[in-house]
Design an enzyme around this catalytic site. Structure first.
Site, short mmCIF file in Angstrom:
data_model
loop_
_atom_site.label_atom_id
_atom_site.label_comp_id
_atom_site.label_asym_id
_atom_site.label_seq_id
_atom_site.Cartn_x
_atom_site.Cartn_y
_atom_site.Cartn_z
N ASN A 47 0.86 -1.18 0.00
CA ASN A 47 0.00 0.00 0.00
C ASN A 47 0.90 1.23 0.00
O ASN A 47 1.50 1.56 1.02
CB ASN A 47 -0.89 -0.05 1.26
N LYS A 49 0.11 4.22 -0.20
CA LYS A 49 -0.58 5.37 0.42
C LYS A 49 -0.42 6.60 -0.49
O LYS A 49 -0.30 6.45 -1.69
CB LYS A 49 -0.08 5.59 1.84
N HIS A 132 -9.34 0.88 5.24
CA HIS A 132 -8.05 1.14 5.88
C HIS A 132 -8.27 2.10 7.06
O HIS A 132 -9.09 3.01 6.99
CB HIS A 132 -7.07 1.75 4.87
N GLU A 134 -6.66 4.52 8.11
CA GLU A 134 -6.48 5.95 7.82
C GLU A 134 -7.76 6.55 7.24
O GLU A 134 -8.09 7.70 7.51
CB GLU A 134 -5.27 6.14 6.88
N GLU A 202 -4.98 -5.14 10.69
CA GLU A 202 -3.94 -4.13 10.88
C GLU A 202 -4.22 -3.35 12.17
O GLU A 202 -5.01 -2.39 12.16
CB GLU A 202 -3.95 -3.14 9.71
N GLY A 208 2.79 2.17 10.76
CA GLY A 208 3.72 3.29 10.60
C GLY A 208 4.50 3.64 11.85
O GLY A 208 5.17 4.67 11.91
N SER A 248 3.83 -2.14 10.25
CA SER A 248 5.28 -2.15 10.46
C SER A 248 5.95 -3.47 10.04
O SER A 248 6.95 -3.88 10.65
CB SER A 248 5.63 -1.81 11.90
P1 PGA Z 1 3.09 0.26 7.56
O1 PGA Z 1 1.58 0.43 7.02
O2 PGA Z 1 3.63 -1.00 6.96
O3 PGA Z 1 3.81 1.49 7.07
O4 PGA Z 1 3.02 0.18 9.05
C1 PGA Z 1 0.75 -0.67 6.88
C2 PGA Z 1 -0.58 -0.25 6.29
O5 PGA Z 1 -1.09 0.83 6.63
O6 PGA Z 1 -1.15 -0.99 5.46
#
Ligand code: PGA
Length: 285
Positions: A47, A49, A132, A134, A202, A208, A248
């Site tokens: 992803n 983003k 997601h 976010e 997740e 992140g 992560s």
């Molecule tokens: P990350 O994000 O690997 O940067 O922690 C994972 C995600 O949001 O799918």
């Protein structure tokens, strides 16, 4: 005898995808995993983003194109919407698919800024990430809206990577399972065929932050997610649903999940933009 042997070798070469020079896509649902305890095809999603440029996305795709990827891993890359066409055009790998990061629950019309499922299909994009964290937090998308978008995308023939997961406060309050069950139930209420859904667990506190869930904690939650799904969509379907871990994941820690029976792959954010994405793709082999 010689003819028989060369026929066998031609068939093997064809099955390995090297026989005829055509880049036919493998069926993403093909059961080709080599580990007998695990009939679900390992899945690694990237992803991106809201990151990248024409140049950087070209570099990521070229890196994948120039790498010998394992045939038993389904790889999905999700660039920002403006670069979807570029990704579809530049990708030459038969096990790599392109995903959108969002889509709307209406076919077309006066919905400024939204991404239509029809447009994604028109571009040759087979997947979309929905739910997601976010988008749940920043864009205030609730369970019902995410479920509605999931149903709409599935009904139009897209595959959905459905993200779920608890916040740090919810984890500290010991309600992780209540949260993920609630998020899943919203989709169960409107979708009965889960063939084209990949679930991504997740935990929001792991995204992140550099602080991934431990493999055994992830396995624990994944197992309970699968058990829950078995009660609501039936054991047969639940056994087939791939449950990814996200948060992560990087080139080093991905291998630590390799003996976790219910971790069927990863959804990767930051590390999907870097060369270590290939290490994650290779982490099960
Ligand atoms: P990350 O994000 O690997 O940067 O922690 C994972 C995600 O949001 O799918």
């Amino acid at each position: 005898m010689v003819r028989a042997l060369s026929l066998i070798s031609a068939i093997q070469s064809h099955l390995a995808g090297g026989g005829n020079g055509r880049s036919e896509k493998q069926n993403p649902h093909q059961k080709d995993h080599t580990n007998s305890s695990q009939a679900r095809t390992f899945f690694v999603g990237g992803n991106f983003k809201m990151n990248g440029s024409k140049k950087s996305i070209h570099e990521i795709i070229e890196r994948l194109n120039n790498t010998k990827l394992p045939e038993n891993v389904e790889v999905v890359i999700a660039p920002p919407a403006p670069y979807l066409q570029q990704a579809v055009t530049e990708n030459k790998q038969k096990t790599v698919y392109v995903s959108a990061q969002n889509s709307f629950d209406k076919a077309s019309g006066a919905y400024t800024g939204e991404v239509s499922v029809e447009a994604l299909k028109d571009l040759g994009v087979p997947y979309v990430i929905l739910g997601h964290s976010e988008r749940r937090t920043i864009n205030k998308e609730d369970d019902a809206f995410i479920a509605s978008k999931t149903k709409f995308a599935l009904d139009q023939g897209l595959k959905v990577i459905l993200c779920i997961g608890e916040t740090l406060e919810e984890k500290q309050a010991n309600i992780t399972l209540d949260v993920v069950k609630r998020q899943l139930q919203a989709v169960v209420d409107v979708v009965s065929d889960w063939t084209n859904i990949v679930v991504a667990y997740e935990p929001v506190w792991a995204i992140g932050t550099g602080l991934a869930a431990t493999p055994s904690d992830a396995q624990d939650v994944h197992k309970q997610i699968r058990d829950f799904l078995a009660t609501v969509i039936g054991k047969d379907q639940a056994e087939k649903v791939r449950i990814l871990y996200g948060g992560s994941v990087n080139g080093k820690n991905a291998v630590e999940f390799r003996d976790k029976a219910d971790v069927d792959g990863f959804l990767v954010g930051g590390a999907s933009l870097k060369p270590e994405f290939v290490d994650i793709i290779n982490s099960r082999n």
